[in-house]
Design an enzyme around this catalytic site. Structure first.
Site, short mmCIF file in Angstrom:
data_model
loop_
_atom_site.label_atom_id
_atom_site.label_comp_id
_atom_site.label_asym_id
_atom_site.label_seq_id
_atom_site.Cartn_x
_atom_site.Cartn_y
_atom_site.Cartn_z
N CYS A 365 0.84 -1.21 0.00
CA CYS A 365 0.00 0.00 0.00
C CYS A 365 0.87 1.25 0.00
O CYS A 365 1.39 1.65 1.05
CB CYS A 365 -0.91 -0.01 1.23
SG CYS A 365 -1.92 1.46 1.37
N CYS A 368 -0.55 4.14 2.12
CA CYS A 368 -0.35 4.02 3.58
C CYS A 368 1.11 4.27 3.95
O CYS A 368 1.40 5.01 4.87
CB CYS A 368 -0.72 2.62 4.07
SG CYS A 368 -2.15 1.91 3.28
N ASP A 369 2.02 3.62 3.23
CA ASP A 369 3.41 3.56 3.69
C ASP A 369 4.37 4.47 2.92
O ASP A 369 5.50 4.67 3.36
CB ASP A 369 3.92 2.11 3.60
CG ASP A 369 3.05 1.17 4.41
OD1 ASP A 369 2.49 1.62 5.41
OD2 ASP A 369 2.90 0.00 4.02
#
Ligand code: NAP
Length: 543
Positions: A365, A368-369
């Site tokens: 992701c 997200c990261d």
């Protein structure tokens, strides 16, 4: 022309006098004492401390119930209540855990008055939904709301904090932190845009939230963007249960309820499915460019206008019959139709190091990261729309990203490939990842050119994987729904082989676009509506 200035002034004075009289009358009705404690540094009598004395002096005129005591920071009461900053105001500290770090100047003055009134009455004035959420919090919440005197959005968030602290004095402690009086603390939390809220040292709110979202964020210890009311019932009886809260399930919910069918959507993880982690969506009609999470919030808010949503609840079993029984991790549903819109989950490479270093540099992701890798070197593995969209996203946020693809041609749409070329993202063609290496985090990858067989090691900080999806068919298999050769649910216009069980979205295979999933959700609800009026299985039997 008549000069009205004199009468205007008189009117203003009257209005102020009337207002003060009303406030005095209101305080006179209040059952509780309102002790205020002011802690100051003996060596530093600054503008904030002086303001506090002035403000409290004004409010004390309203009621003898408001008392004011001032102590130095080295006083034993400061130690008792762990006050370390000057100036700090504590309000009714024997009953509540509410403190002001700095002074309630400017916009905050009104909230200070409201705080005194809430404490005087012993009532938070929260609505029932917010109270319901707070009642479910079992562990303590140490809340910090960072504010500034000139910020027009701060009073709302400060008020949310006060209301939560008055409603749950047993678990909610509140510090309203004026960033002008406490610049060091603001630096420590990087709270330079206000209001900003932290609970138990976790960011739970950027900007002002509604009281329901404030309480829900406090409960979940992460910022909530859509408020989903919780239902306590152990048994829910309705017409349709939709399993999965992605675009297919959400759209199906809207269509089902608009057809007159009572409906519930059950989602075990985050609503929105893959869209929630898609950085930017450019091909959903009506939105030339929208963040995936924003689009999900819009869809969820729309769906909530119609259907119940049960989030964080997993469907454990489905027993076909009349009614169909759906057992979740929290309750039972008796329903007439079930729509499986369970979507698909990330595929794994299956190479050494992938599992071990997952979450330690291996990521599925980028939304997200990605921010963790700004200024660092990563590879993005894959050649489809996801890999290209996410590589672009990483590149634009300042990550040094190289695309690694196993063939010499990308599967992604031309327009995305064009964007990738324009951005100058390097691509390693005909290249496969054979191993991901690193001790506590990713340090390198072993790559193999599948044309020449040549192996090389590349030093990287992260490995992002976007190599497609596996349909989530475990539940379908468990109840005997037929699965096709490619592993997706077999269906005839969304009707599966089991009467009353339907499918929609990525779990059916096909194009896997947000717009197609939404369309399939709409179609499946219309099929359910037709069948519940005129069950095709009974017609077949009778024919
Ligand atoms: P995808 O289209 O299935 O592409 C997967 C990519 O990963 C392919 O390039 C494939 O290589 C590669 N791959 C698969 N297994 C691999 C392995 N073991 N090792 C190395 N590479 C491997 O998946 P996706 O990109 O996630 O897209 C899924 C669906 O969502 C698609 O229908 C896509 O159109 C849609 N989607 C749409 C958008 C959009 O429109 N904005 C954005 C994202 C996704 P090969 O090419 O060699 O098979």
């Amino acid at each position: 022309m008549v000069d009205t200035r004199g009468s205007d002034n008189q009117q203003a004075a009257m209005t102020e006098a009337q207002f003060m009289a009303q406030l005095k009358a209101a305080f006179a009705q209040m059952p509780n004492e309102i002790p205020i404690y002011h802690f100051v540094n003996p060596g530093r009598d600054d503008v904030f401390a002086q303001t506090n004395r002035q403000i409290v002096r004004v409010f004390r005129e309203l009621s003898s119930k408001i008392t004011f005591r001032e102590y130095n920071l080295d006083h034993e009461l400061a130690r008792k209540w762990q006050v370390t900053r000057s100036p700090t105001l504590l309000i009714a500290p024997e009953t509540y855990q509410i403190r002001w770090l700095g002074a309630p100047m400017g916009e905050e003055g009104r909230i200070f008055l409201e705080t005194l009134m809430m404490i005087g009455m012993g009532q938070s004035h929260l609505n029932d939904e917010s109270k319901g959420v707070l009642q479910k919090i079992a562990e303590p919440r140490a809340v910090k709301v960072f504010v500034s005197p000139t910020c027009p959005y701060c009073p709302q968030q400060a008020l949310n904090g006060v209301q939560a602290a008055v409603e749950r004095p047993d678990i909610v402690s509140l510090e309203i932190v004026d960033i002008q009086a406490n610049p060091g603390l603001a630096d420590q939390y990087s709270a330079h845009s206000v209001p900003q809220t932290f609970a138990n040292e976790v960011l739970t709110g950027m900007g002002a939230q509604s009281q329901e979202l404030f309480c829900a964020s406090l409960k979940k210890l992460e910022p909530q963007t859509v408020f989903i009311p919780e239902v306590d019932a152990g048994l829910v009886e309705n017409d349709v249960v939709i399993v999965g809260g992605g675009p297919a399930g959400l759209t199906a919910g809207i269509y089902a309820v608009r057809s007159g069918l009572s409906t519930a959507i059950i989602e075990r993880d985050a609503l929105g499915g893959q869209v929630a982690t898609t950085p930017i969506v450019e091909n959903y009609t009506g939105f030339s460019q929208v963040g995936g999470k924003n689009l999900v919030d819009i869809m969820v808010s729309h769906a909530l206008q119609y259907t119940q949503i049960f989030q964080g609840e997993e469907v454990i079993d489905i027993t076909p019959g009349d009614p169909i029984v759906v057992q979740t991790s929290r309750r039972k549903f008796h329903t007439r139709a079930v729509l499986l819109a369970t979507g698909a989950s990330h595929k794994h490479l299956g190479v050494p190091g992938e599992k071990r270093l997952s979450g330690k540099g291996v990521s599925y992701c980028s939304t997200c990261d990605g921010p963790l890798f700004v200024g660092k070197k990563v590879i993005m593995v894959g050649g489809g729309n996801s890999a290209v969209t996410e590589a672009l996203h990483l590149h634009h946020m300042g990550v040094d990203v190289t695309l690694v693809h196993r063939r010499d041609k990308l599967r992604a749409q031309d327009v995305l490939v064009g964007h990738l070329k324009e951005a100058g993202v390097p691509i390693l063609w005909n290249t496969e990842v054979k191993e991901i290496q690193g001790d506590s985090s990713v340090a390198s990858v072993v790559l193999e050119n599948n044309q020449t067989g040549e192996r090389s090691t590349m030093a990287v900080n992260g490995v992002f994987l976007a190599i497609g999806y596996e349909p989530a068919v475990a539940l379908a298999r468990k109840i005997g729904v037929a699965i096709n050769e490619e592993g997706y649910i077999q269906h005839d216009r969304h009707r599966t082989n089991i009467p009353g069980i339907y499918s929609a979205g990525d779990v059916e295979g096909g194009y896997k676009q947000i717009v197609t999933a939404s369309g399939q959700g709409a179609e499946s609800s219309m099929a359910i509506f037709e069948d519940l009026i005129n069950p095709y299985w009974q017609t077949k039997k009778g024919a």
